[in-house]
Write a protein that holds these residues in place. Structure first.
Motif, PDB file in Angstrom:
ATOM      1  N   ASN A   1     104.664 -28.376  22.927  1.00 47.87           N
ATOM      2  CA  ASN A   1     105.322 -27.941  24.168  1.00 47.87           C
ATOM      3  C   ASN A   1     105.632 -26.447  24.132  1.00 47.87           C
ATOM      4  O   ASN A   1     105.565 -25.763  25.157  1.00 47.87           O
ATOM      5  N   LYS A   2     105.961 -25.940  22.949  1.00 49.81           N
ATOM      6  CA  LYS A   2     106.212 -24.497  22.810  1.00 49.81           C
ATOM      7  C   LYS A   2     104.938 -23.701  23.110  1.00 49.81           C
ATOM      8  O   LYS A   2     104.996 -22.636  23.723  1.00 49.81           O
TER       9      LYS A   2
ATOM     10  N   GLU B   1     104.475 -23.624  26.838  1.00 44.66           N
ATOM     11  CA  GLU B   1     105.387 -22.642  27.444  1.00 44.66           C
ATOM     12  C   GLU B   1     104.883 -21.220  27.214  1.00 44.66           C
ATOM     13  O   GLU B   1     104.930 -20.365  28.117  1.00 44.66           O
TER      14      GLU B   1
ATOM     15  N   TYR C   1     101.892 -20.588  29.498  1.00 41.25           N
ATOM     16  CA  TYR C   1     102.314 -20.324  30.891  1.00 41.25           C
ATOM     17  C   TYR C   1     102.846 -18.893  31.035  1.00 41.25           C
ATOM     18  O   TYR C   1     102.482 -18.174  31.974  1.00 41.25           O
ATOM     19  N   LYS C   2     103.647 -18.489  30.074  1.00 44.37           N
ATOM     20  CA  LYS C   2     104.217 -17.137  30.106  1.00 44.37           C
ATOM     21  C   LYS C   2     103.114 -16.072  30.018  1.00 44.37           C
ATOM     22  O   LYS C   2     103.101 -15.102  30.792  1.00 44.37           O
TER      23      LYS C   2
END
Length: 422
Positions: free
Chosen positions: A302-303, A306, A309-310
């Motif tokens: 999940n990290k 994230e 996405y960033k």
């Protein structure tokens, strides 16, 4: 009476020794006469016989070196011996061990070295021109012989010590192109260990790092990556090599850290950023990752999502015309929709966001490559099917048919061009 007999014997022995010396001198002088007449076949035979009969005469060996040097220089008589330079080298070593003073000021040793080097360069250039591995093999043989000559006379104190960087360069290159693995590694490591950092050596450092990565030799890879970074601080190769290494291992954490080191070093080309995003995408969604074992738990994955996405948001904002960036963002939202679906959530919002980027590629990027437009259109068909929007599905199916036809035509044109150019 006995005393008188002994004196006679001694005088006879001395006379015999003097006569032998005079005969040898006369014989060597006669060889010199023939040498001055430039009768090379005859003088070769004479000097060969002389050194066999008088192996302890240094002047004889020195004359042999000069005669064989002349044979090597003469195209007509060069084939009288298999390796004239090799014979010269042996003769010079004999001179050194018998009477080294004779070699002072003599240029024959340097001649052999240059001759072997020139032969090596000629074979190397021929190999480059014809892309012939056999020529590179011959070049390597010549460069190794030249190195041996230099090493011997360095050890004997006739030449200044220190590495012959030109010979090392050509030896390494010849070995690499001849696909002589053991010798390629030997010469490449020698260059790296000496810290030679002229621009021409960089490709040799690169080959060495690539070799260790292919062999899975992490210890040597780390050791020589440090040396490479020191020798070529403005080069990005060793970091890119590590990126390939960690990608193959499925090590997402080290991969991300290496990319960050690359960017912090000022290597911020758009192609590197895109490669980073594609790798993040592969690792963020496990089914596409090179190695599922690289993820310890769902939290780590999940990290990565994230972070992806960033980084995607930042990249698309800075590069609004990047078709690949938008296509990747569209695929990101499709995968997000899959995650929502697995948790029995609403997928509509993610698919709508995906369509936003995919439509920019399919409809509003006329300069986009056909392959990207086709991929975006295929994904749009799947998205609109899931969203139950049949009009949109029909529209993009028609568009896909049109794009496929264009792709077919372009493919035929490329095939025709390749046919006529070859």
């Amino acid at each position: 009476m006995r005393f008188i007999c002994n004196k006679i014997i001694i005088k006879l022995l001395l006379l015999f020794i003097l006569l032998i010396g005079r005969v040898e001198a006369q014989t060597l002088d006669s060889v010199r006469v023939v040498y001055k007449e430039n009768d090379l076949p005859r003088v070769k035979q004479l000097i060969d016989e002389f050194v066999v009969d008088s192996p302890a005469i240094a002047a004889g060996w020195l004359l042999k070196a000069k005669i064989y040097r002349a044979l090597n220089d003469n195209i007509r008589y060069r084939d009288l011996t298999a390796d004239a330079n090799g014979e010269v080298f042996i003769a010079l070593k004999k001179v050194y061990f018998l009477q080294p003073d004779l070699l002072k000021g003599d240029s024959t040793a340097l001649y052999i070295y240059k001759s072997y080097t020139d032969n090596g360069v000629a074979f190397f250039n021929a190999g480059t021109e014809k892309q012939n591995k056999a020529d590179y093999e011959q070049a390597l043989v010549s460069f190794k012989k030249a190195a041996n000559v230099r090493e011997v006379f360095n050890d004997l104190g006739f030449w200044p010590s220190g590495p012959d960087t030109t010979n090392l360069y050509y030896s390494a290159k010849s070995a690499i192109y001849a696909e002589k693995e053991e010798e390629s590694v030997f010469f490449s490591k020698k260059i790296a260990n000496l810290g030679l950092n002229e621009p021409k050596f960089e490709t040799i450092f690169q080959w060495l790092l690539y070799y260790f990565r292919q062999k899975g030799d992490e210890t040597s890879l780390d050791q020589y990556s440090v040396i490479t970074e020191k020798a070529y601080p403005t080069s990005d190769y060793y970091l890119l090599n590590y990126i390939d290494w960690y990608r193959s291992l499925g090590n997402a954490t080290s991969l991300v850290k290496t990319y960050q080191k690359l960017f912090n070093g000022g290597f911020t080309k758009q192609e590197y950023r895109l490669s980073y995003l594609k790798d993040l995408y592969q690792f963020a969604f496990m089914d596409a990752a090179p190695s599922k074992a690289s993820f310890q738990d769902e939290t780590e994955q999940n990290k990565l999502k994230e972070l992806l996405y960033k980084e995607l948001t930042s990249f698309v904002k800075k590069n609004p015309r990047s078709v690949e960036g938008k296509l990747l963002f569209g695929k990101f939202y499709i995968n997000q929709a899959v995650d929502f679906q697995n948790r029995k959530g609403n997928i509509s919002a993610s698919l709508i966001l995906s369509n936003k980027y995919l439509q920019e590629v399919a409809d509003r990027s006329p300069k986009a490559e056909t392959c990207f437009q086709i991929e975006a259109t295929q994904l749009l068909i799947a998205n609109f099917t899931a969203l139950k929007m049949p009009d949109k599905v029909r529209r993009y199916k028609a568009k896909l048919k049109q794009l496929s036809l264009i792709g077919l035509i372009i493919g035929k044109i490329i095939i025709c061009l390749i046919y006529y150019l070859t």
